[in-house]
Design a protein around this motif. Structure first.
Motif, PDB file in Angstrom:
ATOM      1  N   ARG A 224       0.853  -1.194   0.000  1.00  0.00           N
ATOM      2  CA  ARG A 224       0.000   0.000   0.000  1.00  0.00           C
ATOM      3  C   ARG A 224       0.885   1.239   0.000  1.00  0.00           C
ATOM      4  O   ARG A 224       1.878   1.297   0.725  1.00  0.00           O
ATOM      5  CB  ARG A 224      -0.865   0.041   1.270  1.00  0.00           C
ATOM      6  N   MET A 225       0.460   2.232  -0.764  1.00  0.00           N
ATOM      7  CA  MET A 225       1.258   3.461  -0.829  1.00  0.00           C
ATOM      8  C   MET A 225       1.443   4.054   0.575  1.00  0.00           C
ATOM      9  O   MET A 225       0.498   4.099   1.359  1.00  0.00           O
ATOM     10  CB  MET A 225       0.549   4.484  -1.722  1.00  0.00           C
ATOM     11  N   ASP A 226       2.662   4.544   0.830  1.00  0.00           N
ATOM     12  CA  ASP A 226       2.954   5.189   2.106  1.00  0.00           C
ATOM     13  C   ASP A 226       2.579   6.669   1.978  1.00  0.00           C
ATOM     14  O   ASP A 226       3.260   7.442   1.303  1.00  0.00           O
ATOM     15  CB  ASP A 226       4.449   5.000   2.394  1.00  0.00           C
ATOM     16  N   ALA A 227       1.470   7.052   2.649  1.00  0.00           N
ATOM     17  CA  ALA A 227       0.947   8.421   2.471  1.00  0.00           C
ATOM     18  C   ALA A 227       1.908   9.479   3.022  1.00  0.00           C
ATOM     19  O   ALA A 227       1.975  10.593   2.502  1.00  0.00           O
ATOM     20  CB  ALA A 227      -0.420   8.543   3.129  1.00  0.00           C
ATOM     21  N   ALA A 228       2.667   9.116   4.064  1.00  0.00           N
ATOM     22  CA  ALA A 228       3.622  10.082   4.620  1.00  0.00           C
ATOM     23  C   ALA A 228       4.738  10.339   3.608  1.00  0.00           C
ATOM     24  O   ALA A 228       5.208  11.469   3.425  1.00  0.00           O
ATOM     25  CB  ALA A 228       4.192   9.550   5.931  1.00  0.00           C
ATOM     26  N   ASP A 229       5.138   9.283   2.923  1.00  0.00           N
ATOM     27  CA  ASP A 229       6.176   9.406   1.891  1.00  0.00           C
ATOM     28  C   ASP A 229       5.662  10.261   0.723  1.00  0.00           C
ATOM     29  O   ASP A 229       6.404  11.049   0.140  1.00  0.00           O
ATOM     30  CB  ASP A 229       6.506   7.993   1.387  1.00  0.00           C
ATOM     31  N   LEU A 230       4.384  10.099   0.437  1.00  0.00           N
ATOM     32  CA  LEU A 230       3.764  10.907  -0.625  1.00  0.00           C
ATOM     33  C   LEU A 230       3.844  12.386  -0.250  1.00  0.00           C
ATOM     34  O   LEU A 230       4.265  13.228  -1.064  1.00  0.00           O
ATOM     35  CB  LEU A 230       2.295  10.483  -0.793  1.00  0.00           C
ATOM     36  N   GLN A 231       3.466  12.678   0.997  1.00  0.00           N
ATOM     37  CA  GLN A 231       3.490  14.072   1.461  1.00  0.00           C
ATOM     38  C   GLN A 231       4.908  14.657   1.333  1.00  0.00           C
ATOM     39  O   GLN A 231       5.093  15.761   0.828  1.00  0.00           O
ATOM     40  CB  GLN A 231       2.989  14.118   2.914  1.00  0.00           C
ATOM     41  N   ARG A 232       5.897  13.873   1.747  1.00  0.00           N
ATOM     42  CA  ARG A 232       7.288  14.355   1.687  1.00  0.00           C
ATOM     43  C   ARG A 232       7.709  14.604   0.241  1.00  0.00           C
ATOM     44  O   ARG A 232       8.331  15.609  -0.082  1.00  0.00           O
ATOM     45  CB  ARG A 232       8.235  13.324   2.325  1.00  0.00           C
ATOM     46  N   ALA A 233       7.342  13.664  -0.634  1.00  0.00           N
ATOM     47  CA  ALA A 233       7.746  13.788  -2.051  1.00  0.00           C
ATOM     48  C   ALA A 233       7.162  15.057  -2.669  1.00  0.00           C
ATOM     49  O   ALA A 233       7.839  15.778  -3.405  1.00  0.00           O
ATOM     50  CB  ALA A 233       7.283  12.555  -2.822  1.00  0.00           C
ATOM     51  N   ILE A 234       5.901  15.344  -2.326  1.00  0.00           N
ATOM     52  CA  ILE A 234       5.250  16.545  -2.881  1.00  0.00           C
ATOM     53  C   ILE A 234       5.973  17.802  -2.373  1.00  0.00           C
ATOM     54  O   ILE A 234       6.289  18.711  -3.145  1.00  0.00           O
ATOM     55  CB  ILE A 234       3.749  16.566  -2.510  1.00  0.00           C
ATOM     56  N   GLN A 235       6.262  17.798  -1.060  1.00  0.00           N
ATOM     57  CA  GLN A 235       6.937  18.986  -0.496  1.00  0.00           C
ATOM     58  C   GLN A 235       8.298  19.196  -1.147  1.00  0.00           C
ATOM     59  O   GLN A 235       8.646  20.301  -1.560  1.00  0.00           O
ATOM     60  CB  GLN A 235       7.110  18.820   1.008  1.00  0.00           C
ATOM     61  N   ASN A 236       9.053  18.117  -1.268  1.00  0.00           N
ATOM     62  CA  ASN A 236      10.394  18.238  -1.867  1.00  0.00           C
ATOM     63  C   ASN A 236      10.300  18.707  -3.310  1.00  0.00           C
ATOM     64  O   ASN A 236      11.097  19.528  -3.756  1.00  0.00           O
ATOM     65  CB  ASN A 236      11.143  16.900  -1.807  1.00  0.00           C
ATOM     66  N   ASP A 237       9.311  18.174  -4.021  1.00  0.00           N
ATOM     67  CA  ASP A 237       9.160  18.572  -5.432  1.00  0.00           C
ATOM     68  C   ASP A 237       8.813  20.055  -5.550  1.00  0.00           C
ATOM     69  O   ASP A 237       9.342  20.753  -6.410  1.00  0.00           O
ATOM     70  CB  ASP A 237       8.063  17.738  -6.110  1.00  0.00           C
ATOM     71  N   ARG A 238       7.942  20.500  -4.681  1.00  0.00           N
ATOM     72  CA  ARG A 238       7.568  21.924  -4.743  1.00  0.00           C
ATOM     73  C   ARG A 238       8.808  22.795  -4.506  1.00  0.00           C
ATOM     74  O   ARG A 238       9.031  23.780  -5.203  1.00  0.00           O
ATOM     75  CB  ARG A 238       6.506  22.249  -3.691  1.00  0.00           C
ATOM     76  N   LEU A 239       9.613  22.390  -3.506  1.00  0.00           N
ATOM     77  CA  LEU A 239      10.825  23.167  -3.215  1.00  0.00           C
ATOM     78  C   LEU A 239      11.767  23.182  -4.424  1.00  0.00           C
ATOM     79  O   LEU A 239      12.460  24.158  -4.682  1.00  0.00           O
ATOM     80  CB  LEU A 239      11.559  22.564  -2.006  1.00  0.00           C
TER      81      LEU A 239
END
Ligand code: PLP
Length: 499
Positions: A224-239
Motif C-alpha cells: 500500500r502506498m505510504d501516504a507520509a512518503d507521498l506528502q514528503r515527495a510533494i513537499q520536496n518537489d515543490r521546493l
C-alpha cells in the motif's frame, strides 16, 4: 459505364442474402452455445510458434468472394486452435475478463445495429442507455451524485482522460497553447505507488508530462502506498520547482490487489490542492458488497475514479467507466464540435463525444445493461462474493503446505503465493525465482490451467485471479494439483541438473 452495346458484367452488390445470413447465424449460434458449454474440455492454449497462423493464411485478400460457410470453417480450423481461451474456467491469469451469455447477446445486437453514440441525436437511446447504465453503476459503487460518468474502452484510456482533465484544471491553458516551447510551464509531476499500473505512465507519456515525471512512492509491507512518503515527495518537489499535477491511488493493484490508503491520500491531496484520481479498475467491484465497501473508503473525496466492469462485473471486453466530479474540465479539454455536427450537438445537453478523444463511439452500454439486468444487483453481489470465497479457499490450501507460502494478503479474488524450496547449500533467490517461473510455464504448457507470475518484494510470486462466472471449486482443486505436480517435477529436474 460500359461502352454502348457491351455486355454488362453483373456483380452482386449489397450484403449476403437473407437466406445466407439466417443459415450462417444458425451455424454461429450453434457454435457459440457449444463453445460455451464445452469450453472446460478444451485446452486453454496450445503452444505454437509466432507466425504459425500467418503462414497458414493467404498473404493477400482473396480476389473473389468466399462463401461464408467456408470462412466459418477456416475460423474453426485456423484461428480457434491458436487462441488462448480466456473464458475457460481454469484460466486464472491476469484479471480474467469473463464473458457471460447476456454480454455475448449484447455484443451481437450492438454489432447488428452498428449505431454510433457520439451525439444524442445520432442515436438517442444509445446515449440515454449509457447515462442510465452509468447511473445504475454509480449507485452500486456508492459514489455520490456529483460524480458524472463516461464509458471508454479501457481503464488505460479512462485514466488518460482523467489526467488530461487534471492538466486542464491548472491555470496553464494547455489545450490552447500546448506544452512545447513554453518557458512559463513548470515541470509537472504525477504521484503513484510503486505498485501502480503501467497505464498511468503511458498517460503521462501521451500527455507530454514525461515518464520521468511519474514519481513512484514506496509501499508498506502489504503493498500500500505510504501516504507520509507521498506528502514528503510533494513537499520536496515543490521546493525543487515542480508543479504537482495529480496523485493516483489504487484500489486493487494489478499484482496483489492491494488497496492504497485512499482516505489518507485524499487528505494529502486536499491539503496540497492536487487532483486525486483513483484506479479502481479491478477493486471497484468490491463496493457492491457491504463487507467490501471499506476498500472504497475515501473514494468519494477523489476528483475522478475508474472502474472496469470488463474486469470484475461480468461485462465482456471492452467496457470501462470513468466518474469525475469535474465533467466541465473534461469538456474543456475535449469538446470540439465540427460544423457538420453542430446541428446534432445542439439538440441535447449530453453528447458523449464532448468528453473524450473519440468521435465514433460503440454502443457499449447495451451489453452492460443486459448483463446488469440479467444478473440483477443480487446476482452480481453473489458472484463476486463467491469469487472471494474461492480465492480464500485456495489461499487456505497454500497456507496448509510447508513448501508454499502466501506472498500477499488475500482480500479480493487474487492470490499471490510462491513455492519455497527446501534451502540447500548454494541455493539463491535466483534459483527460487527460476523454480517459480518454471512452475508457471509447466502449468500453462499443460493446457489445463493458466496462471501468471508477478514480482513482489523482488521475489517471483505465482498469481491466480478468480473472476470467471464458470469457475468453481472443482476447477480450483485441479489447478492446485497441477501447480503441486509442476513444483514436484521442477524440483526433481533442478536436483538432477544441479547434482
Ligand atoms: N489499472 C489496473 C489496476 C489494472 O490492473 C489494469 C489492467 O489490468 C489497468 C488499469 C488497465 O486496464 P485496461 O486493460 O482496461 O486498460
Amino acid at each position: 459505364m460500359g461502352e454502348p452495346g457491351q455486355k454488362k458484367v453483373v456483380e452482386r452488390l449489397g450484403d449476403l442474402s437473407e437466406q445466407e445470413f439466417r443459415k450462417a447465424l444458425h451455424q454461429v449460434t450453434e457454435w457459440a452455445t457449444h463453445y460455451r458449454s464445452t469450453i472446460s474440455e478444451r485446452p486453454i492454449s496450445t503452444p505454437g510458434q509466432p507466425g504459425e497462423v500467418t503462414a497458414r493464411l493467404p498473404s493477400t485478400i482473396p480476389k473473389d468472394a468466399i462463401p461464408i460457410e467456408n470462412i466459418l470453417a477456416d475460423f474453426e480450423r485456423l484461428i480457434l486452435p491458436n487462441l488462448v481461451h480466456w473464458g475457460h474456467p481454469a484460466f486464472l491469469g491476469y484479471f480474467g475478463s469473463t464473458t457471460t451469455a447476456p454480454g455475448i447477446l449484447g455484443e451481437f445486437i450492438a454489432g447488428t445495429l452498428n449505431v454510433s453514440a457520439m451525439t444524442w441525436a445520432t442515436s438517442p437511446a444509445a446515449t440515454e442507455l449509457e447515462s442510465v447504465v452509468l447511473q445504475w453503476l454509480r449507485k452500486l459503487l456508492r459514489l455520490p451524485d456529483p460524480f458524472f460518468g463516461v464509458v471508454y474502452d479501457t481503464a488505460s484510456v479512462a485514466t488518460l482522460h482523467a489526467l488530461a482533465a487534471a492538466r486542464e484544471s491548472l491555470p496553464l491553458n494547455i489545450r490552447a497553447l500546448g506544452l512545447s516551447g513554453r518557458e512559463d510551464v513548470p515541470r509537472l509531476r504525477i504521484y503513484v505507488s510503486d505498485q501502480a499500473h503501467s497505464s498511468i505512465v503511458k498517460a503521462a507519456i501521451t500527455l507530454g508530462i514525461g515518464e520521468a515525471n511519474v514519481r513512484r512512492i514506496a509501499c508498506d509491507n502489504v503493498f500500500r502506498m505510504d501516504a507520509a512518503d507521498l506528502q514528503r515527495a510533494i513537499q520536496n518537489d515543490r521546493l525543487a520547482g515542480y508543479l504537482p499535477l495529480a496523485v493516483i491511488g489504487t484500489v486493487g493493484t494489478t499484482s496483489a490487489a492491494a488497496v492504497d490508503p485512499i482516505p489518507e491520500i485524499a487528505a494529502v491531496c486536499k491539503k496540497e490542492r492536487i487532483w486525486l484520481h483513483v484506479d479502481a479498475a479491478y477493486g471497484g467491484a468490491m463496493a457492491l458488497l457491504p463487507e467490501g465497501r471499506e476498500f472504497m473508503n475515501g473514494v468519494a473525496d477523489a476528483d475522478s475514479v475508474v472502474v472496469n466492469p470488463h474486469k470484475w462485473l461480468f461485462v465482456p471486453l471492452d467496457f470501462s467507466t470513468l466518474y469525475t466530479k469535474h465533467p466541465e474540465q473534461l469538456r474543456a479539454v475535449f469538446s470540439l464540435v465540427p460544423e457538420y455536427l453542430r446541428g446534432d450537438a445542439e439538440q441535447s445537453e449530453i453528447n458523449y463525444m464532448d468528453y473524450g478523444i473519440q468521435l465514433g463511439r460503440r454502443f457499449r452500454a447495451l451489453k452492460a445493461w443486459m448483463v446488469f439486468s440479467a444478473f440483477g444487483e443480487r446476482g452480481l453481489v453473489a458472484r463476486i462474493r463467491e469469487h472471494i470465497r474461492l480465492a480464500r479457499l485456495f489461499a487456505s490450501w497454500v497456507e496448509g503446505e510447508a513448501e508454499f507460502e502466501l506472498a500477499a494478503p488475500v482480500h479480493m479474488g487474487v492470490v499471490c503465493f510462491r513455492a519455497k524450496p527446501v534451502p540447500r547449500e548454494g541455493s539463491t533467490l535466483q534459483n527460487q525465482n527460476e523454480l517459480n517461473i518454471s512452475i508457471v510455464k509447466r502449468v500453462n504448457a499443460s493446457g489445463r490451467a493458466y496462471i501468471t507470475h508477478t514480482l513482489l518484494d523482488k521475489k517471483v510470486a505465482l498469481r491466480i485471479a478468480v473472476g470467471n462466472v464458470l469457475t468453481n471449486e472443482e476447477h480450483l482443486e485441479k489447478v492446485y494439483r497441477l501447480i503441486k505436480d509442476a513444483f514436484a517435477n521442477a524440483t526433481e529436474e533442478h536436483r538432477v541438473t544441479s547434482s
